[in-house]
Design a protein around this motif. Structure first.
Motif, short mmCIF file in Angstrom:
data_model
loop_
_atom_site.label_atom_id
_atom_site.label_comp_id
_atom_site.label_asym_id
_atom_site.label_seq_id
_atom_site.Cartn_x
_atom_site.Cartn_y
_atom_site.Cartn_z
N GLY A 93 123.80 -16.94 27.16
CA GLY A 93 125.06 -16.74 27.04
C GLY A 93 125.75 -18.22 26.92
O GLY A 93 125.48 -18.77 25.80
N ASP A 94 126.49 -18.46 27.78
CA ASP A 94 127.08 -19.85 27.92
C ASP A 94 126.54 -20.96 28.56
O ASP A 94 127.24 -21.90 29.10
N GLN A 95 125.38 -20.55 29.03
CA GLN A 95 124.41 -21.37 29.94
C GLN A 95 123.35 -22.06 29.44
O GLN A 95 122.65 -21.64 28.37
N LEU A 96 123.27 -23.40 29.63
CA LEU A 96 122.08 -24.08 29.19
C LEU A 96 121.05 -24.05 30.19
O LEU A 96 121.35 -24.27 31.51
N LEU A 97 119.52 -23.87 29.90
CA LEU A 97 118.75 -23.63 30.88
C LEU A 97 117.51 -24.38 30.80
O LEU A 97 117.31 -24.46 29.44
N ARG A 98 117.20 -25.30 31.60
CA ARG A 98 116.00 -26.14 31.73
C ARG A 98 115.08 -25.44 32.49
O ARG A 98 114.99 -25.50 33.66
N LEU A 99 113.85 -24.90 31.80
CA LEU A 99 112.58 -24.38 32.52
C LEU A 99 111.65 -25.37 32.70
O LEU A 99 111.23 -26.01 31.65
N ALA A 100 111.02 -25.65 33.84
CA ALA A 100 110.13 -26.83 33.82
C ALA A 100 109.05 -26.34 35.11
O ALA A 100 109.24 -25.33 35.85
N TRP A 101 108.18 -27.26 35.27
CA TRP A 101 107.27 -26.93 36.58
C TRP A 101 107.37 -27.85 37.67
O TRP A 101 107.47 -28.99 37.34
N SER A 102 107.36 -27.31 38.83
CA SER A 102 107.45 -28.27 40.03
C SER A 102 106.09 -28.63 40.41
O SER A 102 105.39 -27.59 40.83
N LYS A 103 105.53 -29.79 40.42
CA LYS A 103 104.16 -30.10 41.13
C LYS A 103 104.04 -30.12 42.55
O LYS A 103 103.20 -29.45 43.07
N ARG A 104 105.17 -30.22 43.28
CA ARG A 104 105.61 -30.25 44.72
C ARG A 104 105.21 -28.63 45.01
O ARG A 104 104.52 -28.47 45.89
N GLU A 105 106.19 -27.86 44.50
CA GLU A 105 105.97 -26.70 44.88
C GLU A 105 104.96 -25.67 44.19
O GLU A 105 104.88 -24.44 44.46
N LYS A 106 104.55 -26.29 43.08
CA LYS A 106 103.55 -25.58 42.24
C LYS A 106 104.15 -24.17 41.75
O LYS A 106 103.46 -23.08 41.93
N ARG A 107 105.11 -24.21 41.06
CA ARG A 107 105.86 -22.98 40.60
C ARG A 107 106.80 -23.44 39.52
O ARG A 107 107.20 -24.64 39.52
N GLU A 108 107.30 -22.59 38.56
CA GLU A 108 108.27 -22.86 37.75
C GLU A 108 109.91 -22.66 38.27
O GLU A 108 109.58 -22.15 39.39
#
Length: 207
Positions: A93-108
């Motif tokens: 939609g009108d949202q910019l999304l940044r998908l990344a990996w968290s090393k600390r929490e070990k999840r996206e």
């Protein structure tokens, strides 16, 4: 020079050529290619840095034993990590999304920023980076929109990450950032936004 060192040199040279192509694509306004080439160049940098770090490590017998004992834990910690290259950027939609990996929490994880915030950010960066000036985030943030006032810094950083990823801004260590190609910078940011892939098929991940 070992075979791995020669291979690393080839990767360095290839990464440099990709950066040249990235600049060429950005200059011609081919921002669809900018997004893809930037991702490839970043992947090569990570490959080279990974080899460099390994080649500089002197592994003692004790370290080898510790590595062997910890192998199962390492494999377990990365078993659920997605195979795609991070970070990734999408439009929803009108949202910019940044998908990344968290090393600390070990999840996206996913950070979001409205398109309007990206436009405000682009204008602020164009002002701070005019005439090739190097600027810091302290000078840039917080930014303000016309409706809600101060923009949360994490939203601004989503936009900054995108602009770094696509080569529209360049980081100079702790000194700050600059705009390699300041001409029509705001329009270039908007072109990158329009070229981002839609996240309609990513709903389960990005929700």
């Amino acid at each position: 020079m070992t075979t791995l060192d020669r291979a690393s040199q080839v990767l360095h040279e290839t990464e440099g050529k990709l950066r040249d192509l990235l600049a060429e694509a950005a200059s011609s306004g081919d921002y669809g290619s900018v997004v893809q080439i930037a991702a490839w160049a970043r992947s090569l940098v990570e490959l080279v840095n990974g080899h460099t770090a390994k080649s500089k490590t002197n592994v003692s017998p004790r370290a080898k034993s510790a590595t062997k004992n910890g192998k199962a834990r390492k494999e377990s910690s990365t078993a659920n990590r997605p195979s795609h290259r991070n970070p990734q950027f999408f439009r929803q939609g009108d949202q910019l999304l940044r998908l990344a990996w968290s090393k600390r929490e070990k999840r996206e994880y996913c950070h979001k920023a409205p398109h309007d915030i990206l436009k405000v950010l682009a204008t602020a960066i164009a002002e701070q980076g005019a005439d090739g000036r190097v600027f810091t985030t302290e000078q840039l943030l917080p930014i303000h929109d016309r409706v809600d006032g101060a923009v949360p810094n994490y939203q601004a950083y989503v936009g900054i990450s995108l602009l770094k990823h696509t080569g529209l801004i360049e980081q100079h260590g702790r000194q700050g950032y600059s705009i390699p190609r300041p001409t029509n910078f705001v329009e270039a940011v908007e072109s990158v936004w329009k070229k981002l892939p839609q996240s309609s098929n990513q709903g389960a991940i990005l929700s």
